[in-house]
Design an enzyme around this catalytic site. Structure first.
Site, PDB file in Angstrom:
ATOM      1  N   PHE A   1     -10.240  -0.451  -0.063  1.00  0.00           N
ATOM      2  CA  PHE A   1      -9.785  -1.320   1.311  1.00  0.00           C
ATOM      3  C   PHE A   1     -10.440  -2.612   1.083  1.00  0.00           C
ATOM      4  CE2 PHE A   1      -9.691  -2.572   5.591  1.00  0.00           C
ATOM      5  CZ  PHE A   1      -8.642  -2.472   6.000  1.00  0.00           C
ATOM      6  N   VAL A   2      -9.356  -3.642   1.198  1.00  0.00           N
ATOM      7  CA  VAL A   2     -10.104  -5.055   0.954  1.00  0.00           C
ATOM      8  C   VAL A   2      -9.655  -5.885   2.360  1.00  0.00           C
ATOM      9  CG1 VAL A   2      -9.888  -4.921  -1.507  1.00  0.00           C
ATOM     10  CG2 VAL A   2      -7.713  -5.571  -0.024  1.00  0.00           C
TER      11      VAL A   2
ATOM     12  N   ASP B   1      -7.298  -7.781   6.921  1.00  0.00           N
ATOM     13  CA  ASP B   1      -8.305  -7.625   8.084  1.00  0.00           C
ATOM     14  C   ASP B   1      -8.784  -6.437   8.010  1.00  0.00           C
ATOM     15  OD1 ASP B   1      -5.798  -6.835   9.077  1.00  0.00           O
ATOM     16  OD2 ASP B   1      -6.941  -6.328  10.955  1.00  0.00           O
TER      17      ASP B   1
ATOM     18  N   ARG C   1     -10.459 -11.997   8.210  1.00  0.00           N
ATOM     19  CA  ARG C   1      -9.168 -12.670   7.730  1.00  0.00           C
ATOM     20  C   ARG C   1      -9.538 -14.040   7.022  1.00  0.00           C
ATOM     21  NH1 ARG C   1      -4.403  -9.818   9.397  1.00  0.00           N
ATOM     22  NH2 ARG C   1      -4.498  -9.147  11.653  1.00  0.00           N
TER      23      ARG C   1
ATOM     24  N   LYS D   1      -1.560  -2.371  -4.444  1.00  0.00           N
ATOM     25  CA  LYS D   1      -2.644  -1.200  -4.581  1.00  0.00           C
ATOM     26  C   LYS D   1      -2.195  -0.081  -5.470  1.00  0.00           C
ATOM     27  CE  LYS D   1      -5.227  -0.836  -0.550  1.00  0.00           C
ATOM     28  NZ  LYS D   1      -5.689  -0.415   0.626  1.00  0.00           N
TER      29      LYS D   1
ATOM     30  N   ASP E   1       0.837  -1.154   0.020  1.00  0.00           N
ATOM     31  CA  ASP E   1      -0.147  -0.169   0.060  1.00  0.00           C
ATOM     32  C   ASP E   1       0.863   1.225   0.101  1.00  0.00           C
ATOM     33  OD1 ASP E   1      -2.025   1.845   0.323  1.00  0.00           O
ATOM     34  OD2 ASP E   1      -2.418   1.494   2.292  1.00  0.00           O
TER      35      ASP E   1
HETATM   36  P1  IMP Z   1       2.063  -0.195   3.734  1.00  0.00           P
HETATM   37  O1  IMP Z   1       3.066  -0.103   4.938  1.00  0.00           O
HETATM   38  O2  IMP Z   1       1.046   0.969   3.859  1.00  0.00           O
HETATM   39  O3  IMP Z   1       2.384  -0.682   2.502  1.00  0.00           O
HETATM   40  O4  IMP Z   1       0.790  -1.098   4.199  1.00  0.00           O
HETATM   41  C1  IMP Z   1       0.895  -2.610   4.329  1.00  0.00           C
HETATM   42  C2  IMP Z   1       0.289  -3.167   5.242  1.00  0.00           C
HETATM   43  O5  IMP Z   1      -0.890  -2.746   5.518  1.00  0.00           O
HETATM   44  C3  IMP Z   1      -0.269  -4.702   5.044  1.00  0.00           C
HETATM   45  O6  IMP Z   1       0.509  -5.746   5.079  1.00  0.00           O
HETATM   46  C4  IMP Z   1      -1.605  -4.760   5.284  1.00  0.00           C
HETATM   47  O7  IMP Z   1      -1.198  -5.323   6.645  1.00  0.00           O
HETATM   48  C5  IMP Z   1      -1.964  -3.266   5.652  1.00  0.00           C
HETATM   49  N1  IMP Z   1      -3.142  -2.993   4.528  1.00  0.00           N
HETATM   50  C6  IMP Z   1      -2.710  -2.211   3.394  1.00  0.00           C
HETATM   51  N2  IMP Z   1      -4.028  -2.065   2.867  1.00  0.00           N
HETATM   52  C7  IMP Z   1      -4.983  -2.965   3.257  1.00  0.00           C
HETATM   53  C8  IMP Z   1      -6.360  -3.372   3.159  1.00  0.00           C
HETATM   54  O8  IMP Z   1      -6.881  -2.955   2.088  1.00  0.00           O
HETATM   55  N3  IMP Z   1      -6.690  -4.019   3.601  1.00  0.00           N
HETATM   56  C9  IMP Z   1      -6.224  -4.593   4.901  1.00  0.00           C
HETATM   57  N4  IMP Z   1      -4.980  -4.434   5.083  1.00  0.00           N
HETATM   58  C10 IMP Z   1      -4.362  -3.600   4.497  1.00  0.00           C
END
Ligand code: IMP
Ligand code: MG
Length: 182
Positions: A155-156, A162, A168, A134, A106
């Site tokens: 958001f998924v 989760d 989950r 994403k 993300d």
């Molecule tokens: P980042 O550090 O923002 O890249 O986020 C990564 C982490 O955020 C992932 O490993 C997920 O645990 C959580 N995450 C990001 N997007 C989502 C989503 O759409 N649904 C659920 N968890 C998410």
């Protein structure tokens, strides 16, 4: 719980097919490293629980699985809050090729942070395998070597992902109804 689902974005059969393809690609790319005894698979818990379980069973190779827990989405947040919690790095990183397995890329903060930590710990190579990527602006640019699916900025949940610790266990990747997200 299933009443909270607005729609299925990626169904379980599509996930299974794609995981098999990723497995084939990984065996081709990392078979030699594993044969040399230098491969460690690091699942990022808890979101990559099912993805990792399915993926590693497509890899008839020798490697250790050393999970790490790192969290950036505490409780009922649907956007990254930065790294809020992290378990210690697993042992044996120095000189190894590390395959990080995560549920979703993300903001990039989680994987960017792990990349820095693992390289500081002396990893010879760090590769990233994510089920979902994403389509969003990244706070930290991360070059994922293996990507299951590119998805829109939504958001998924499901297949490990989760919301507030729930959903989950849904076998598909799903979008929640807005009424289920506070
Ligand atoms: P980042 O550090 O923002 O890249 O986020 C990564 C982490 O955020 C992932 O490993 C997920 O645990 C959580 N995450 C990001 N997007 C989502 C989503 O759409 N649904 C659920 N968890 C998410
Ligand atoms: Mg995660």
């Amino acid at each position: 719980m299933y009443g909270d689902i607005d729609r299925i974005l990626i169904d379980r059969d599509s996930i299974a097919d794609r995981v098999e393809q990723l497995g084939t690609q990984l065996v081709g790319d990392l078979g030699g490293v594993a044969d040399a005894g230098n491969l460690i698979v690091v699942p990022v818990m808890t979101g990559s629980l099912f993805f990792t379980a399915d993926l590693v069973r497509q890899l008839p190779l020798a490697f250790r699985i050393q999970p790490i827990t790192i969290s950036s989405y505490p409780g009922r947040s649907t956007s990254s809050q930065g790294i809020v919690d992290q378990s210690p790095l697993p042992p044996g990183i120095s000189g190894s090729t590390v395959l990080i397995v995560d549920d979703i890329l993300d903001s990039g903060r989680t994987l960017g942070h792990l990349d820095t930590m693992l390289r500081q710990a002396g990893a010879a190579d760090v590769r990233f395998c994510v089920l979902l990527r994403k389509d969003t602006a990244r706070a930290v640019e991360v070059d994922c070597n293996y990507v299951g699916f590119d998805i829109p900025e939504t958001f998924v949940v499901g297949y490990g992902l989760d919301y507030d610790g729930l959903y989950r266990n849904i076998p598909d990747i799903a979008v929640l109804r807005s009424s289920a997200i506070e």
